[in-house]
Design a protein around this motif. Structure first.
Motif: not given
Length: 428
Positions: A314-319, A338-341, A369-371
């Motif tokens: 569900t969550t992908i952090k930085n780098q 949730e995705i870190d840019p 993009y968001n959906k």
């Protein structure tokens, strides 16, 4: 300034203002009288001809970045009257060989001597230092350092990249720290502050001491290490600080916090998190249903060309993919919300595919993009020149265009909201 490039400030001066001598050429020696109580922020920053600084008794404060990037500075005389040396005061003074820190100093601030790769001698005149902050001596060439009796806090990156440091002396009156087998720790042994590269330069195995709960100390310079041993006490670690050469990990059977699944270290407790993948396979498909992919999680997967995340993530952090030098393809599942840019920071050759059933995100033309496509989360390709934002976009998310070094122009079109830092490090 006299014919030798020396300037002696008059006694009428009580303060040197912000940027007063920044970028000044031809000044080689500055003599600062004791009437000056404050040397302001960036006062001498980027002064590339400055070689010698003499401060007379009476000077009290050296401001933020006061002498930052004075690349030819080779001598600094600090009086005992100095009470404060602020953050980055001598950052990047590449030729400075030594420094004596006055006895009234209680705190060595963040980055104060960082990047001084010629700094080989640091002398503490007194015992008043209580704190040594983030990356204070990062990259220095010191081989010896003394922790005086009143030091009660040392940030875990304070001595990062101090690759020659092997002798850490601890005052007999200091009961807060211990140094043994090349490892500086709190006396409670709950955390490691520094590991000597010099001590372990001929080792292939590194063992985290028993008692350590959070291992976030930097050992990524130990590229000779191929095996990591984790004790029962350790609950988390920072993948960014581990060497990519690790290909074997052993975790004590009694460890209730961490586990190994298919050459990856995960947390056992919720939310289950992938901390460090050290698989050397070319194609990695995660079978373990971890909810979170931690920062720099694939830093040990240096051979990977394709990585498929688990569908339960569900969550992908930085780098998360930093260190995957050959990565070409990555697949993200339908439950990610949730995705870190900066999850793919500047890795423009990687093709990222988003599951079509994901209700939160969509990727088109290497733009996340968001959906409903009214928000740009981040741009996954390198932009060369002008970028036209599409008509439906109303918002640009935080750090969306960060590190786009070839971006020269943005047509915002119908954008109504711009978040913080969208052009961080976008130099053109």
């Amino acid at each position: 300034v006299d014919e030798n490039g020396t300037l002696t400030l008059p006694d009428s001066v009580t303060q040197i203002g912000k940027g007063a001598f920044a970028n000044v050429k031809g000044l080689k020696t500055i003599i600062i009288p004791g009437t000056v109580k404050m040397i302001g922020e960036s006062a001498f920053a980027n002064n590339t001809t400055l070689e010698k600084v003499i401060m007379q008794e009476g000077v009290e404060t050296i401001g933020i970045s006061a002498f930052q990037s004075c690349n030819n500075l080779v001598e600094v005389v600090l009086p005992e009257s100095i009470k404060n040396i602020e953050t980055q005061a001598f950052y990047g003074c590449a030729k400075l060989p030594s420094i004596e820190i006055p006895s009234k100093i209680e705190e060595i601030k963040s980055y104060v001597f960082a990047g001084n790769n010629n700094l080989s001698e640091i002398k503490l005149r007194g015992n008043e230092i209580k704190r040594i902050e983030k990356e204070a001596f990062f990259g220095c060439r010191i081989s010896e350092f003394t922790i005086t009796k009143n030091v009660e806090y040392i940030e875990s990156t304070a001595f990062g990249r101090c690759n020659d440091l092997i002798n850490v002396n601890i005052d007999s009156g200091n009961k807060n720290y211990i140094y043994a087998k090349g490892i500086l720790m709190q006396s409670t042994k709950e955390s490691v502050i520094f590991v000597s590269n010099k001590y372990y330069e001929n080792s292939t195995t590194f063992e985290i001491p028993e008692g350590v709960v959070d291992f976030s100390c930097t050992i990524n310079g130990l590229t000779n290490i191929t095996k990591l041993i984790i004790p029962s006490s350790t609950a988390t670690l920072n993948a960014r600080n581990l060497p990519e050469t690790i290909n074997v990990v052993e975790i004590a059977e009694s460890n209730e916090n961490l586990k190994i699944v298919e050459n990856c270290i995960y947390t056992k407790k919720a939310p289950e998190t992938l901390l460090f993948c050290y698989s050397k396979e070319k194609e990695i498909s995660l079978k373990e249903p971890a909810k979170v992919i931690a920062e720099y999680a694939f830093g040990g997967a240096s051979n990977a060309t394709k990585i498929v995340l688990n569908s339960e993530t569900t969550t992908i952090k930085n780098q998360v993919f930093t260190g995957c030098y050959y990565l070409k393809d990555a697949e993200i599942g339908k439950k990610v919300n949730e995705i870190d840019p900066q999850f793919l920071l500047a890795m423009y050759d990687v093709n990222v595919e988003m599951d079509k059933e994901n209700p939160n995100y969509v990727i088109e033309d290497k733009i996340l993009y968001n959906k409903n496509k009214d928000t740009i989360i981040t741009v996954l390709k390198q932009i060369d020149g002008k970028f036209d934002v599409s008509d439906e976009v109303k918002k640009i998310g935080k750090l969306a265009f960060s590190y786009q070094s070839k971006l020269t122009e943005i047509n915002l079109n119908k954008v109504k909201e711009i978040s913080d830092g969208i052009l961080t490090a976008a130099q053109d």
